[in-house]
Design an enzyme around this catalytic site. Structure first.
Site, PDB file in Angstrom:
ATOM      1  N   ARG A   1       0.866  -1.181   0.000  1.00 34.33           N
ATOM      2  CA  ARG A   1       0.000   0.000   0.000  1.00 34.33           C
ATOM      3  C   ARG A   1       0.903   1.232   0.000  1.00 34.33           C
ATOM      4  O   ARG A   1       1.937   1.266   0.695  1.00 34.33           O
ATOM      5  CB  ARG A   1      -0.907   0.045   1.244  1.00 34.33           C
ATOM      6  CG  ARG A   1      -2.092  -0.901   1.198  1.00 34.33           C
ATOM      7  CD  ARG A   1      -3.145  -0.507   0.159  1.00 34.33           C
ATOM      8  NE  ARG A   1      -4.275  -1.430   0.144  1.00 34.33           N
ATOM      9  CZ  ARG A   1      -4.362  -2.517  -0.628  1.00 34.33           C
ATOM     10  NH1 ARG A   1      -3.388  -2.821  -1.465  1.00 34.33           N
ATOM     11  NH2 ARG A   1      -5.436  -3.289  -0.577  1.00 34.33           N
TER      12      ARG A   1
ATOM     13  N   ASP B   1       4.209  -0.302  -7.090  1.00 38.87           N
ATOM     14  CA  ASP B   1       2.930  -0.659  -7.721  1.00 38.87           C
ATOM     15  C   ASP B   1       1.798   0.100  -7.056  1.00 38.87           C
ATOM     16  O   ASP B   1       0.658   0.050  -7.515  1.00 38.87           O
ATOM     17  CB  ASP B   1       2.687  -2.174  -7.594  1.00 38.87           C
ATOM     18  CG  ASP B   1       1.427  -2.600  -8.333  1.00 38.87           C
ATOM     19  OD1 ASP B   1       1.313  -2.256  -9.530  1.00 38.87           O
ATOM     20  OD2 ASP B   1       0.551  -3.256  -7.731  1.00 38.87           O
TER      21      ASP B   1
ATOM     22  N   GLU C   1      -2.718   7.560  -4.721  1.00 40.95           N
ATOM     23  CA  GLU C   1      -3.161   6.932  -5.973  1.00 40.95           C
ATOM     24  C   GLU C   1      -4.659   7.016  -6.226  1.00 40.95           C
ATOM     25  O   GLU C   1      -5.107   6.856  -7.372  1.00 40.95           O
ATOM     26  CB  GLU C   1      -2.737   5.457  -6.010  1.00 40.95           C
ATOM     27  CG  GLU C   1      -3.514   4.562  -5.032  1.00 40.95           C
ATOM     28  CD  GLU C   1      -3.128   3.089  -5.124  1.00 40.95           C
ATOM     29  OE1 GLU C   1      -1.919   2.782  -5.049  1.00 40.95           O
ATOM     30  OE2 GLU C   1      -4.035   2.248  -5.257  1.00 40.95           O
TER      31      GLU C   1
ATOM     32  N   HIS D   1      -0.955  -0.193  -9.655  1.00 42.47           N
ATOM     33  CA  HIS D   1      -1.674  -1.156  -8.802  1.00 42.47           C
ATOM     34  C   HIS D   1      -2.180  -2.345  -9.623  1.00 42.47           C
ATOM     35  O   HIS D   1      -3.369  -2.663  -9.622  1.00 42.47           O
ATOM     36  CB  HIS D   1      -2.838  -0.468  -8.080  1.00 42.47           C
ATOM     37  CG  HIS D   1      -3.145  -1.107  -6.747  1.00 42.47           C
ATOM     38  ND1 HIS D   1      -3.387  -0.376  -5.608  1.00 42.47           N
ATOM     39  CD2 HIS D   1      -3.237  -2.405  -6.369  1.00 42.47           C
ATOM     40  CE1 HIS D   1      -3.621  -1.201  -4.594  1.00 42.47           C
ATOM     41  NE2 HIS D   1      -3.529  -2.451  -5.053  1.00 42.47           N
TER      42      HIS D   1
HETATM   43  P1  NAD Z   1      -1.060 -11.303   5.128  1.00 42.03           P
HETATM   44  O1  NAD Z   1      -2.047 -10.883   6.154  1.00 42.03           O
HETATM   45  O2  NAD Z   1      -0.956 -12.755   4.780  1.00 42.03           O
HETATM   46  O3  NAD Z   1       0.410 -10.807   5.554  1.00 42.03           O
HETATM   47  C1  NAD Z   1       0.660  -9.549   6.097  1.00 42.03           C
HETATM   48  C2  NAD Z   1       1.768  -9.704   7.110  1.00 42.03           C
HETATM   49  O4  NAD Z   1       2.108  -8.408   7.611  1.00 42.03           O
HETATM   50  C3  NAD Z   1       1.379 -10.573   8.322  1.00 42.03           C
HETATM   51  O5  NAD Z   1       2.337 -11.594   8.517  1.00 42.03           O
HETATM   52  C4  NAD Z   1       1.347  -9.582   9.465  1.00 42.03           C
HETATM   53  O6  NAD Z   1       1.718 -10.159  10.705  1.00 42.03           O
HETATM   54  C5  NAD Z   1       2.355  -8.546   9.003  1.00 42.03           C
HETATM   55  N1  NAD Z   1       2.252  -7.296   9.736  1.00 42.03           N
HETATM   56  C6  NAD Z   1       1.153  -6.734  10.289  1.00 42.03           C
HETATM   57  N2  NAD Z   1       1.482  -5.604  10.943  1.00 42.03           N
HETATM   58  C7  NAD Z   1       2.824  -5.456  10.802  1.00 42.03           C
HETATM   59  C8  NAD Z   1       3.754  -4.498  11.267  1.00 42.03           C
HETATM   60  N3  NAD Z   1       3.357  -3.466  12.027  1.00 42.03           N
HETATM   61  N4  NAD Z   1       5.052  -4.665  10.930  1.00 42.03           N
HETATM   62  C9  NAD Z   1       5.461  -5.725  10.183  1.00 42.03           C
HETATM   63  N5  NAD Z   1       4.614  -6.663   9.725  1.00 42.03           N
HETATM   64  C10 NAD Z   1       3.320  -6.540  10.034  1.00 42.03           C
HETATM   65  O7  NAD Z   1      -1.387 -10.431   3.842  1.00 42.03           O
HETATM   66  P2  NAD Z   1      -0.943 -10.709   2.332  1.00 42.03           P
HETATM   67  O8  NAD Z   1      -2.001 -11.455   1.633  1.00 42.03           O
HETATM   68  O9  NAD Z   1       0.453 -11.209   2.322  1.00 42.03           O
HETATM   69  O10 NAD Z   1      -1.004  -9.204   1.748  1.00 42.03           O
HETATM   70  C11 NAD Z   1      -0.105  -8.215   2.198  1.00 42.03           C
HETATM   71  C12 NAD Z   1      -0.534  -6.853   1.691  1.00 42.03           C
HETATM   72  O11 NAD Z   1      -0.380  -6.833   0.265  1.00 42.03           O
HETATM   73  C13 NAD Z   1      -2.016  -6.533   1.906  1.00 42.03           C
HETATM   74  O12 NAD Z   1      -2.244  -5.975   3.170  1.00 42.03           O
HETATM   75  C14 NAD Z   1      -2.301  -5.544   0.801  1.00 42.03           C
HETATM   76  O13 NAD Z   1      -2.143  -4.231   1.305  1.00 42.03           O
HETATM   77  C15 NAD Z   1      -1.228  -5.821  -0.237  1.00 42.03           C
HETATM   78  N6  NAD Z   1      -1.775  -6.287  -1.525  1.00 42.03           N
HETATM   79  C16 NAD Z   1      -1.478  -5.595  -2.652  1.00 42.03           C
HETATM   80  C17 NAD Z   1      -1.963  -6.023  -3.878  1.00 42.03           C
HETATM   81  C18 NAD Z   1      -1.636  -5.311  -5.176  1.00 42.03           C
HETATM   82  O14 NAD Z   1      -2.285  -5.574  -6.204  1.00 42.03           O
HETATM   83  N7  NAD Z   1      -0.648  -4.445  -5.215  1.00 42.03           N
HETATM   84  C19 NAD Z   1      -2.789  -7.158  -3.928  1.00 42.03           C
HETATM   85  C20 NAD Z   1      -3.044  -7.857  -2.753  1.00 42.03           C
HETATM   86  C21 NAD Z   1      -2.540  -7.422  -1.545  1.00 42.03           C
END
Ligand code: NAD
Length: 330
Positions: A234, A258, A263, A295
């Protein structure tokens, strides 16, 4: 169930319509972003289906509730744009797509990383002009380098596995470490060590009040000089102006994004014939060592299929009073 689908692009319509053959909901598509001005469009719809840049803050949720909406179905993973406390207060359910294809996002992060390191974007432009000079295109081997993964959840683990395949040392930071990450052959480290040792940093944690600007002037000062930074999570994770200063000084060797903090009013639309008033974005794209994609990390056939099926199955579950396995609570 009647579902108002906001921010509906042609590809959303195509994949939602395909998934809806099995679910049979009444889908009404709106091009508009969900925000205060457009919330009235959902009057009479029990559910709204929204995406990453729609706004579902307390005021918008209030307006939706007054119009009869009781379910907010996010067709994405992140939920930083929804006020969950307000939803709870209003008795509205919120569901998301907990997991679709972590491969889609992790693979895009790797694509960005390879491109920014080996200057593929510059080489592509040069050779179209029959300029085959190599000056300025030098990269470095990934093999043997240290890669930091911030957020070692589903996407972070897939990204780590790919980078281990390149022969990298992978270190991770997570507020909630898991054995799955270490089982890959990676290890956890403290933020200080990560900053000092990483040649590459990739962000995969959610945007929360704790992670907003997790990359800022201070953390950038403490990173290894010339490191590459990739953000497919994000935009708000990075203080963009601080990143620009780090690029200007050479402290950051490259930046691949991305997602971008501002955005919401820019991405997912063709602005090629308009004047961009966002000077920060203008400055960013002017650097030769910055790549911005709009994105699109999630944007694969497999991911879109799963996103749309999961979203509409949650709507069906809500309609039939079954447990909402993808519900998010405050
Ligand atoms: P997930 O929940 O499996 O993993 C997120 C990880 O971040 C978890 O292990 C969590 O413990 C950790 N986390 C939470 N707070 C934290 C902190 N303060 N410091 C460090 N780590 C912390 O989620 P995911 O499916 O791996 O997705 C991750 C992120 O990717 C989503 O939150 C979303 O914002 C982003 N995303 C982007 C796209 C895109 O098209 N660009 C698509 C899907 C997801």
């Amino acid at each position: 169930m009647k579902v108002a689908v906001f921010s509906a692009k042609p590809y959303d319509r195509e994949y939602l319509d395909a998934a809806n053959v099995a679910e049979g909901h009444q889908l009404k598509y709106f091009d508009d972003l969900l925000e205060m001005e457009s919330a009235g469009l959902a009057a009479g719809y029990y559910a709204v289906c929204i995406f990453v840049n729609d706004t579902a803050d307390a005021a918008v949720l209030d307006a939706l509730k007054r119009g009869g909406t009781n379910l907010v179905a996010l067709r994405c993973t992140g939920f930083n744009n929804v006020d969950l406390k307000a939803a709870e207060r209003l008795g509205m359910k919120v569901v998301r797509v907990v997991s679709y294809s972590p491969n889609s996002v992790a693979e895009h992060a790797v694509a960005l990383l390879l491109a920014i390191n080996r200057k593929i974007h510059r080489a592509y432009n040069r050779t179209r002009d029959f300029n085959f000079s190599l000056d300025g295109l030098m990269g470095f081997d990934f093999c043997g380098k240290t890669v930091a993964v911030v957020g070692t959840g589903k996407i972070g683990c897939v990204f780590a596995r790919i980078m281990l395949g390149f022969g990298c040392n992978v270190v991770g930071y997570d507020a909630f470490p898991t054995p799955e990450f270490e089982a890959l052959g990676a290890r956890y480290a403290l933020p200080g060590e990560i900053g000092a040792s990483a040649d590459i940093i990739s962000l995969h944690c959610p945007l929360t009040p704790q992670t907003r600007h997790i990359i800022n002037a201070d953390t950038l000062r403490r990173t290894k000089r010339g490191a590459l930074l990739v953000n497919t999570s994000r935009g708000g994770l990075i203080d963009t102006e601080a990143a620009i200063e780090a690029l200007k000084s050479g402290q950051l060797g490259g930046l691949a994004l991305d997602v971008y903090e501002q955005e919401a009013d820019i991405f997912f639309r063709d602005l090629s014939s308009t004047i961009i008033t966002d000077d920060v974005l203008q400055r960013l794209v002017s650097f030769p060592n910055v790549i911005v994609t709009g994105h699109q990390a999630f944007f694969t056939h497999e991911a879109m299929t799963t996103i749309c099926q999961t979203t509409l199955r949650s709507v069906t579950a809500c309609e039939s009073g079954k447990p909402l396995t993808n519900e998010i609570k405050a």
